[in-house]
Scaffold this motif. Structure first.
Motif, short mmCIF file in Angstrom:
data_model
loop_
_atom_site.label_atom_id
_atom_site.label_comp_id
_atom_site.label_asym_id
_atom_site.label_seq_id
_atom_site.Cartn_x
_atom_site.Cartn_y
_atom_site.Cartn_z
N THR A 124 0.80 -1.23 0.00
CA THR A 124 0.00 0.00 0.00
C THR A 124 0.83 1.28 0.00
OG1 THR A 124 -0.12 -0.25 2.39
CG2 THR A 124 -2.06 -0.96 1.12
N ASN A 139 8.81 9.72 -13.59
CA ASN A 139 7.53 10.02 -12.95
C ASN A 139 7.42 9.14 -11.71
OD1 ASN A 139 4.66 11.15 -13.18
ND2 ASN A 139 4.27 8.96 -12.96
N PHE A 142 2.04 6.69 -6.45
CA PHE A 142 1.65 5.58 -5.55
C PHE A 142 0.66 4.68 -6.27
CE2 PHE A 142 2.91 8.70 -2.39
CZ PHE A 142 3.45 7.92 -1.38
N ILE A 157 -4.28 1.33 -11.47
CA ILE A 157 -3.70 2.48 -12.18
C ILE A 157 -4.83 3.39 -12.65
CG2 ILE A 157 -2.12 3.21 -14.03
CD1 ILE A 157 -0.75 1.18 -12.24
N HIS A 161 -0.44 9.70 -15.19
CA HIS A 161 0.81 9.75 -15.95
C HIS A 161 1.41 8.39 -16.31
CE1 HIS A 161 1.40 14.14 -14.50
NE2 HIS A 161 0.45 14.00 -15.40
N LEU A 162 1.30 7.41 -15.39
CA LEU A 162 1.87 6.10 -15.70
C LEU A 162 1.13 5.50 -16.91
CD1 LEU A 162 3.91 3.95 -14.94
CD2 LEU A 162 2.30 3.04 -13.26
N ALA A 189 5.88 12.35 -4.28
CA ALA A 189 5.19 11.34 -5.11
C ALA A 189 3.67 11.49 -5.04
CB ALA A 189 5.60 9.94 -4.67
N SER A 190 3.17 12.12 -3.97
CA SER A 190 1.72 12.26 -3.84
C SER A 190 1.20 13.45 -4.66
CB SER A 190 1.34 12.44 -2.37
OG SER A 190 1.68 13.73 -1.92
N LEU A 191 2.10 14.30 -5.13
CA LEU A 191 1.65 15.53 -5.82
C LEU A 191 1.27 15.24 -7.27
CD1 LEU A 191 4.34 18.00 -4.44
CD2 LEU A 191 2.04 17.55 -3.56
N GLN A 192 0.42 16.09 -7.79
CA GLN A 192 0.00 15.91 -9.19
C GLN A 192 0.59 17.04 -10.01
OE1 GLN A 192 -4.27 15.40 -9.12
NE2 GLN A 192 -4.09 13.38 -8.21
N LEU A 193 1.69 16.74 -10.67
CA LEU A 193 2.42 17.75 -11.44
C LEU A 193 1.99 17.70 -12.90
CD1 LEU A 193 5.98 16.94 -10.02
CD2 LEU A 193 4.20 18.38 -9.02
N GLU A 199 8.68 14.22 -10.19
CA GLU A 199 8.49 14.42 -8.75
C GLU A 199 9.84 14.43 -8.02
OE1 GLU A 199 6.49 12.51 -10.59
OE2 GLU A 199 4.44 13.13 -10.12
N HIS A 285 -3.55 8.37 4.79
CA HIS A 285 -4.02 8.23 3.41
C HIS A 285 -4.75 9.50 2.97
CE1 HIS A 285 -6.46 5.61 0.36
NE2 HIS A 285 -5.49 6.29 -0.23
N PHE A 288 -2.49 12.58 2.32
CA PHE A 288 -1.70 12.61 1.08
C PHE A 288 -2.58 12.62 -0.17
CE2 PHE A 288 1.59 11.75 4.09
CZ PHE A 288 2.56 12.64 3.64
N MET A 289 -3.83 12.20 -0.03
CA MET A 289 -4.76 12.38 -1.15
C MET A 289 -5.23 13.85 -1.19
SD MET A 289 -5.12 9.57 -2.85
CE MET A 289 -6.68 9.67 -3.73
C1 FMN Z 1 -1.33 6.32 -0.17
C2 FMN Z 1 -1.74 6.58 -1.58
C3 FMN Z 1 -2.25 5.54 -2.34
C4 FMN Z 1 -2.61 5.74 -3.65
N1 FMN Z 1 -3.04 4.69 -4.39
C5 FMN Z 1 -3.27 4.86 -5.71
C6 FMN Z 1 -3.61 3.73 -6.53
O1 FMN Z 1 -3.75 2.62 -6.07
N2 FMN Z 1 -3.77 3.96 -7.86
C7 FMN Z 1 -3.62 5.19 -8.43
O2 FMN Z 1 -3.72 5.32 -9.64
N3 FMN Z 1 -3.35 6.27 -7.66
C8 FMN Z 1 -3.15 6.13 -6.33
N4 FMN Z 1 -2.84 7.20 -5.55
C9 FMN Z 1 -2.83 8.53 -6.16
C10 FMN Z 1 -1.61 8.79 -6.98
O3 FMN Z 1 -0.45 8.23 -6.48
C11 FMN Z 1 -1.39 10.29 -7.09
O4 FMN Z 1 -2.54 10.84 -7.66
C12 FMN Z 1 -0.18 10.65 -7.87
O5 FMN Z 1 0.08 12.00 -7.70
C13 FMN Z 1 -0.35 10.38 -9.35
O6 FMN Z 1 0.89 10.64 -9.95
P1 FMN Z 1 0.98 11.27 -11.41
O7 FMN Z 1 0.43 12.66 -11.28
O8 FMN Z 1 2.43 11.26 -11.68
O9 FMN Z 1 0.19 10.40 -12.31
C14 FMN Z 1 -2.50 7.03 -4.22
C15 FMN Z 1 -2.01 8.07 -3.45
C16 FMN Z 1 -1.63 7.85 -2.14
C17 FMN Z 1 -1.10 9.01 -1.36
#
Ligand code: FMN
Length: 448
Positions: A124, A139, A142, A157, A161-162, A189-193, A199, A285, A288-289
């Motif tokens: 997780t 990139n 999470f 997913i 971006h992935l 890594a939690s940010l949306q750039l 990141e 959780h 960071f969301m």
């Molecule tokens: C703890 C945590 C768990 C997450 N789990 C997922 C996940 O399972 N699938 C997903 O697509 N995004 C998940 N996210 C959201 C993405 O990681 C987040 O939106 C990220 O900024 C996306 O990166 P990107 O902008 O480079 O695409 C999670 C975020 C956090 C903080």
């Protein structure tokens, strides 16, 4: 992550559990019961790894991890976003950085079982690092991962971006999975750039340009030196299987979907490696969301409203769906303007409450009081139907379309405020002394 664990320990902010605990539901029970406490479980039955959880569940811990002043998290993130620092020298892969480098075997890791009725063991807190096509820049994102076998998982997913990287490269993407990075990488890594900005550049800026990276052995993808566990492999968007049930942000079960499989070909871990978990729907959780949404709201709102006292993405709204914004009104439309701008900035929002700046947006009793004494639905209610929401909301349509409401509990600018202000009792030193002695008496009888 080791340095961060040490600094939490040094400040008594880490509860170290040395009693034997099971990775099956026991650790997740503790982490969900005590959501604002950081834990290190040293003695996990059947495993040589420790398990850490709730490490970054409070802003205080995040600020400590980033080495910044208390109360400056958002400003520090805004500064890093304005001034990213591209990753510097990346050291070649060194066996000496790892206690183990070899065949992947996920059964060696204490991957937790979190909630009843989930599909199985879920990673997780894993961060996927994948290169933007044709660049040497990564990139980070999470993704939860359901363990399928010793070297395979399926990952959720959300199309961001992935997914885009996979589209541009034919669907098979090499990646490194990072578990237990330094806090700067976790936060970034939690940010949306915007697509193409790494990141790592934000993490490096948060580290004052000192983020230490090393190349992965097979993929050549950069990973932090101070990582607990790294797995290398590839994700194949043509190879899909059922992902879920899994409990997500809202504490409800997310839909089961066909999602891509990741195959790992290499595994590395540091000496005394600790496995990091983030339990879904906990404070950590939702923080960071919520953080990326809060940054977006601040950015848009600050351009529309002259003075903002505060923005609270409320915990019971999963830090994602409900927002209270406290403002200084200069003109009569400001309450509704604030609401509309919040919705424009952050698509998951379903409820925005605007209050005047005498109301603390973090005091939800005060917010409800403002609603009960200042809000009239005939004039203050705003409803939007058929707008984009989040797939995380079980009440939204399958397409993610949702309804939204705004509650404007701000007073008209020229309103005589006397009728609406909470009555006070001015405390003289004599009254304060009486209060203090009563408080002492209550404490001594065990009443608080
Ligand atoms: C703890 C945590 C768990 C997450 N789990 C997922 C996940 O399972 N699938 C997903 O697509 N995004 C998940 N996210 C959201 C993405 O990681 C987040 O939106 C990220 O900024 C996306 O990166 P990107 O902008 O480079 O695409 C999670 C975020 C956090 C903080």
């Amino acid at each position: 992550m080791k340095e961060f664990l040490s600094s939490l320990k040094a400040r008594n902010l880490l509860t170290v559990v040395s009693d034997k605990v099971s990775p099956d539901f026991q650790i997740s029970t503790v982490l969900t019961k005590f959501q604002e406490h950081a834990f290190l479980f040293e003695n996990v039955s059947g495993f040589s790894f420790g398990v850490a959880g709730n490490l970054l569940a409070t802003r205080e811990n995040v600020e400590l991890g980033l080495g910044i002043e208390k109360g400056t998290l958002l400003e520090s993130l805004e500064a890093a976003l304005k001034h990213p620092i591209p990753k510097g020298h990346v050291a070649n892969f060194r066996h000496s950085d790892w206690a183990f480098s070899g065949e992947p075997d996920l059964s060696k890791l204490p991957v937790l079982k979190h909630f009843d009725n989930e599909a199985g063991r879920y990673l997780t807190a894993g961060i996927v690092a994948a290169k933007f096509p044709g660049t040497n820049s990564e990139n980070l994102s999470f993704h939860r991962m359901l363990v399928l076998s010793k070297n395979k998982v399926t990952a959720r997913i959300v199309p961001r971006h992935l997914n885009q990287i996979a589209k541009e490269t034919g669907g098979k993407v090499p990646l490194s999975l990072i578990i237990g990075p330094p806090p700067q990488v976790f936060v970034a890594a939690s940010l949306q750039l915007q697509y193409g900005l790494s990141e790592y550049d934000i993490a490096n800026s948060l580290s004052g340009g000192k983020l230490e990276l090393v190349s992965s052995e097979l993929t050549g993808i950069s990973v932090p030196v101070d990582s607990e566990i790294v797995l290398e492999g590839f994700i194949d968007f043509h190879d899909l299987t059922d992902e879920g049930p899994f409990v997500d942000l809202t504490g409800t079960y997310d839909d089961v979907r066909k999602q891509p499989i990741i195959t790992f070909e290499r595994m590395h871990y540091s000496s005394d490696a600790v496995y990091q978990a983030v339990v879904a729907s906990t404070r950590e959780h939702s923080m960071f969301m919520g953080l990326p949404q809060e940054l977006k709201i601040r950015d848009v709102l600050s351009k529309a409203i002259p003075k903002i006292r505060g923005i609270n993405l409320t915990p019971a709204g999963s830090g994602y769906f409900h927002c209270v914004v406290s403002i200084d009104k200069l003109s009569d439309g400001d309450g509704k303007t604030a609401i509309v701008n919040c919705f424009a900035a952050s698509h998951p929002l379903k409820l925005v409450i605007a209050v005047d700046s005498d109301i603390d947006p973090f005091d939800l009793t005060a917010v409800e009081w403002a609603l009960s004494t200042r809000f009239q639905s005939a004039t203050g209610l705003l409803q939007i139907n058929g707008a984009r929401g989040s797939s995380l909301d079980p009440s939204s349509a399958k397409s993610g379309v949702t309804s939204k409401i705004g509650l404007d509990a701000t007073l008209p600018v020229n309103q005589d405020r006397k009728k609406f202000e909470r009555a006070k009792i001015t405390e003289t030193p004599e009254e304060q002394a009486v209060l203090d002695s009563i408080q002492r008496a209550l404490y001594s009888t065990g009443m608080k």
